[in-house]
Structures are given as structure tokens and as C-alpha cells.
Design an enzyme around this catalytic site. Structure first.
Site, PDB file in Angstrom:
ATOM      1  CG  HIS A 297      -1.978  -0.969   1.272  1.00 62.51           C
ATOM      2  ND1 HIS A 297      -2.139  -1.827   2.341  1.00 62.51           N
ATOM      3  CD2 HIS A 297      -2.962  -1.285   0.394  1.00 62.51           C
ATOM      4  CE1 HIS A 297      -3.177  -2.613   2.116  1.00 62.51           C
ATOM      5  NE2 HIS A 297      -3.691  -2.304   0.934  1.00 62.51           N
TER       6      HIS A 297
ATOM      7  CE  LYS B 285     -11.612  -6.330   0.994  1.00 66.52           C
ATOM      8  NZ  LYS B 285     -10.365  -5.623   0.681  1.00 66.52           N
TER       9      LYS B 285
ATOM     10  NE  ARG C  19      -2.945  -7.622  -4.884  1.00 69.54           N
ATOM     11  CZ  ARG C  19      -3.738  -7.702  -3.843  1.00 69.54           C
ATOM     12  NH1 ARG C  19      -3.289  -7.384  -2.667  1.00 69.54           N
ATOM     13  NH2 ARG C  19      -4.972  -8.116  -3.958  1.00 69.54           N
TER      14      ARG C  19
ATOM     15  CB  SER D 168      -4.678  -6.344   4.121  1.00 66.48           C
ATOM     16  OG  SER D 168      -4.184  -5.072   3.840  1.00 66.48           O
TER      17      SER D 168
END
Length: 174
Positions: free
Chosen positions: A17, A41, A90, A128
Site C-alpha cells: 500500500h 471483509k 497486482r 492485507s
């Protein structure tokens, strides 16, 4: 680019990040890191804790501010007068999801553009959720997070183990 938003859950903020923020600030005058209050989440940290970890991790950057948002991202962008959304990609699997979101945001707010950035190679696999998973299983995550975040994760894990709690889901979805 005058003002942009880099949104996320940041549970926790990772070096990936931070890399994205450092790349994004090169192309804008002011970057708002938007920490999502509500998330579908499972989260380990409250929104207040996430904001503090993000602020600590980005304190070396002068044209970056951290704000909490909820609801539609494009409405938050309008509220803070940001013309760009920064999204990290990504892998190809990220791109498909991010493209759908960008197209939907374009329909909702055609005046706001989405810009995709790729992380540095060494962070292309860091997320994360993977960091939390490795931490929960006793693995070494020091190479993925700042020292302050590492300490917070270890502390959170110890408190979860003592209370036999599982990470909680945010009160509101979305």
C-alpha cells in the site's frame, strides 16, 4: 492531476500500500487515502485503529491526507472534489474486478477517472488478508509491514488468542 483518492480497507496497511501511495503522489498535487469505514471483509482493526496505522505509515509524505469514508466511493470523491481514483492492480485477477468497478464508477460519475497503478515487483503478491493469515499462523510478516503495524498485528493476535475471539466483521456491509 490535482486531487486523487486511493481507497481501501487497509486492514492492515502493508508496504505494498505504501508503495502505491508513493507512486500515486508523483502524479497528483494532493492524495487522500480513503479508509473505508464499512467493509464486507473480516477486519482485525477498527476504523480508528486502521486510520492511525495508515497515518503513521505515511507520515513522511507531505501531500497525503487520511480520511474515513463510507458509502459510494464516487460520492466521497465528489464531496472532497477529487477527480481521480487510484486503484492498484497486482495480477490479472485484480484487473477483472477493478475494471468492472471502474466501469460502474464511470456510469455513476463520468467526471471522475480511475487510474490503475502496478506495485513494485516485490509487493505484487502482498495483500492485507495474506499478511493477517501469515500472522495468525505464526509466520514472519516483518518484511510486509512497518514496525508499528507489525507491533499492532502481534498485539491484536495476542488479544484474540486470550479471548478466543475471531476477527470480527464490520457492523455495516459495503
Amino acid at each position: 492531476m490535482k486531487k486523487a483518492i486511493y481507497p481501501g480497507t487497509f486492514d492492515p496497511i502493508t508496504l505494498g500500500h505504501i508503495d502505491m501511495v508513493q507512486r500515486a503522489v508523483k502524479g497528483c498535487e494532493h492524495l487522500i487515502v480513503g479508509v473505508a469505514r464499512s467493509t464486507p471483509k473480516n477486519v482485525w482493526f477498527s476504523v480508528e485503529e486502521r486510520v492511525e496505522l495508515v497515518k503513521d505509515a505515511l507520515k513522511h509524505l507531505v501531500n497525503v491526507e487520511v480520511q474515513v469514508f463510507e458509502g459510494l466511493l464516487v460520492e466521497f470523491a465528489r464531496k472532497v472534489d477529487a477527480g481521480f481514483l487510484i486503484r492498484g492492480v497486482r495480477a490479472f485477477s485484480d484487473f477483472e474486478y477493478e475494471l468492472q468497478m471502474a466501469l460502474m464508477n464511470r456510469k455513476l460519475a463520468p467526471e471522475i477517472e480511475t487510474m490503475f497503478l502496478m506495485p513494485a515487483e516485490e509487493y505484487s503478491y502482498v495483500s492485507s488478508s495474506r499478511v493477517r493469515e501469515i500472522c495468525a499462523l505464526g509466520g514472519d510478516i516483518a518484511r510486509y509491514v512497518t514496525p508499528t503495524t507489525l507491533e499492532a498485528l502481534q498485539s491484536k493476535l495476542i488479544s484474540h488468542q486470550h479471548t478466543k475471539d475471531t476477527p470480527r466483521r464490520s457492523a455495516a456491509g459495503g
